[in-house]
Design an enzyme around this catalytic site. Structure first.
Site, PDB file in Angstrom:
ATOM      1  N   SER A  49       0.846  -1.188   0.000  1.00 60.29           N
ATOM      2  CA  SER A  49       0.000   0.000   0.000  1.00 60.29           C
ATOM      3  C   SER A  49       0.888   1.247   0.000  1.00 60.29           C
ATOM      4  CB  SER A  49      -0.967  -0.045   1.190  1.00 60.29           C
ATOM      5  OG  SER A  49      -2.020   0.877   1.014  1.00 60.29           O
ATOM      6  N   GLU A  71      -9.267  -5.967  -4.381  1.00 59.93           N
ATOM      7  CA  GLU A  71      -8.722  -4.840  -3.621  1.00 59.93           C
ATOM      8  C   GLU A  71      -9.793  -3.867  -3.142  1.00 59.93           C
ATOM      9  OE1 GLU A  71      -5.624  -4.115  -2.701  1.00 59.93           O
ATOM     10  OE2 GLU A  71      -4.248  -5.145  -4.051  1.00 59.93           O
ATOM     11  N   HIS A 122      -7.972  -5.535  -0.054  1.00 61.89           N
ATOM     12  CA  HIS A 122      -6.731  -4.829   0.251  1.00 61.89           C
ATOM     13  C   HIS A 122      -6.165  -5.307   1.583  1.00 61.89           C
ATOM     14  CE1 HIS A 122      -3.960  -1.525  -0.393  1.00 61.89           C
ATOM     15  NE2 HIS A 122      -4.207  -1.036   0.807  1.00 61.89           N
TER      16      HIS A 122
END
Length: 520
Positions: A214, A335, A439
């Site tokens: 990330s 995600e 995610h």
């Protein structure tokens, strides 16, 4: 409101929910009374011994960025007398409550943590993986990532790093050297520390892999194109932090122009009462940390058009202005589902009747919104997953595919997609629809978040072992392949799911990337 700004704001909210995934559970292997003491340039540090590995936590790699050093380039750590206790983590960098329970206001935070397997030593150095945490450049801590499984199974030394966050890490102001890149400068200071000191812990200073997820992945992208990072690492791993965008989302949120960052800095100064001060920076340096945190914008990124980051990483990679070294890069299959679920749970249903309005809130162009609704139709019961697919495809899957294509033309590149549809949840409660592999869901397969292992099935344990094998073989030799794992070709995307690890050519069509690559 732009899709990027909405997603960044939602990312902060999602990180707060994810706090339970990282928060202070007891470590998996409690430290024994026996200790391990090593000497580095700053002094002696005493770590803890465990079953098969040693840990050294809270080691300063730079001086505390306080007083006149607030918004200054990192300076060397101050030596200490005696033996420094390195058996427990040091403070996280300043941030609001979220991943770090209760948040942090401690500016003396430039510390790192070393996990080293038994047998590693100066005579038998191991590859080194330096991990940069995620958290939207506003939250997170290196100590949240217990790396003992990676260190012992992969026979590598793992270093997890704190770096300055939020306005304290990325403030930009006219006349301020290092504007907008202090957090990136911290990461480089940690890499320089690794080169100088890691041999003492059994690591190979000439075999360093920089990895992150990330915001940590976006950081790796930035370091790949920073001239100041030349020679600081030999390979790169980018998880869910694509370096480039698509025509519809042309810039990844890895950086913003320096002019934009300066405007954000001016807004912050005005909010805390320093905008009209004779010496704005001196005034800002006197502002208490809690007040800065309350006033800072939720949208934080490093600034480019700066000495440390001369250009936007997306444009630099497209033009070939990058460190030419091997890259392992990937994304998760779903995600966007965590964000979509959060929006729906906040009282924004996604139905055939509301879908057009939802999409219009994310795209300023009516033509784009109409095209998205046509490409991603919502039926009676699939609104949440469709919304998640739009977020995930536009911001992760297709930018990752584009980054992969650009990198493959220039450097050895391996691309994966984490696709365990039953990945253990990182959030409490029951989501409004199954989240699949959202995610951050790959992280428990590599680390014990907050020192707490996740409940994995036998097949998921095998997947975790295989992923660690791939990641650490890449760190060792620049090739993730080995005799015990399915072959991973640089021309395919390796789909990672329990008992179903296969190369595939279908990832791009599945994520509507042809659509996103033509949507201007």
């Amino acid at each position: 409101m732009s899709m990027h700004r909405v997603l960044t704001t939602l990312s902060c909210a999602l990180t707060a929910v994810l706090a339970t995934a990282w928060s202070g559970a007891p470590p998996t292997q409690p430290a024994r009374p026996a200790a391990a003491t090593v000497r580095i340039h700053s002094g002696l540090v005493r770590g803890a011994t465990h079953d098969g590995y040693r840990t050294f936590e809270g080691i300063p790699y730079a001086a505390p960025p306080v007083g006149r050093l607030r918004w200054a380039s990192p300076r060397p750590a101050t030596p200490w007398a005696g033996v420094r206790d390195a058996t427990r983590p040091a403070s996280a960098c300043p941030q609001l409550a979220g991943e770090v329970p209760g948040g942090s206001t401690e500016e003396d935070c430039l510390h790192l943590n070393v996990t080293t397997p038994d047998g590693a030593g100066p005579a038998h150095p191991r590859p080194v993986i330096v991990w940069l945490h995620g958290g939207g450049f506003t939250t997170g801590a290196g100590s949240s990532y217990d790396a003992h499984r990676m260190a012992t199974r992969g026979d590598v030394v793992v270093v997890t790093v704190n770096y300055r966050l939020g306005a304290l890490g990325f403030l930009a102001h006219g006349g301020l050297p290092g504007s907008g890149t202090f957090g990136l400068a911290d990461q480089q200071a940690a890499l320089r520390w690794v080169h100088a000191e890691i041999g003492t812990f059994g690591g190979d200073a000439h075999n360093v892999t920089l990895a992150g997820e990330s915001a940590g992945g976006y950081s790796v992208c930035a370091q790949l194109t920073s001239p100041a990072a030349t020679g600081l690492f030999e390979r790169a791993i980018v998880e869910s932090g694509p370096c480039t965008g698509t025509p519809a989302r042309p810039f990844a949120p890895s950086s913003v122009p320096l002019s934009t960052a300066r405007a954000t800095g001016a807004d912050l100064a005005a909010k805390v009462g320093c905008g009209a001060a004779h010496d704005v920076l001196a005034c800002l340096r006197r502002v208490a940390v809690p007040r800065l945190l309350a006033a800072q914008d939720a949208d934080q990124q490093p600034a480019y058009a700066s000495p440390l980051l001369p250009g936007d990483p997306a444009e630099a990679i497209a033009a070939g202005r990058l460190h030419h070294l091997p890259v392992l890069i990937g994304n998760n299959h779903d995600e966007g589902n965590g964000w979509a679920a959060g929006i729906i749970q906040a009282g924004n249903p996604v139905t055939p009747d509301t879908w057009s309005d939802v999409v219009s809130a994310f795209f300023s162009s009516p033509g784009q919104a109409t095209a998205v609704v046509r490409e991603y139709p919502v039926h009676r019961t699939d609104g949440g997953p469709v919304f998640g697919a739009v977020i995930g495809d536009a911001n992760f899957a297709c930018p990752t595919a584009r980054t992969d294509a650009l990198l493959t033309a220039q450097v050895p590149t391996w691309r994966y997609e984490f696709a365990d549809e039953h990945a253990p949840p990182l959030t409490p409660g029951t989501p409004p629809f199954p989240l699949g592999a959202p995610h951050a869901s790959e992280l428990p397969y590599l680390f014990d978040l907050g020192g707490r292992p996740r409940d994995l099935t036998a097949a998921q344990h095998r997947l975790a072992d295989t992923m660690i094998d791939y990641w650490t073989r890449f760190a060792r030799t620049a090739d993730p392949n080995g005799p015990s794992s399915p072959h991973w070709s640089g021309q395919t995307v390796l789909s990672l799911a329990p008992d179903h690890i296969v190369p595939t050519h279908t990832a791009v069509p599945r994520h509507h990337c042809a659509f996103w690559n033509t949507l201007g």
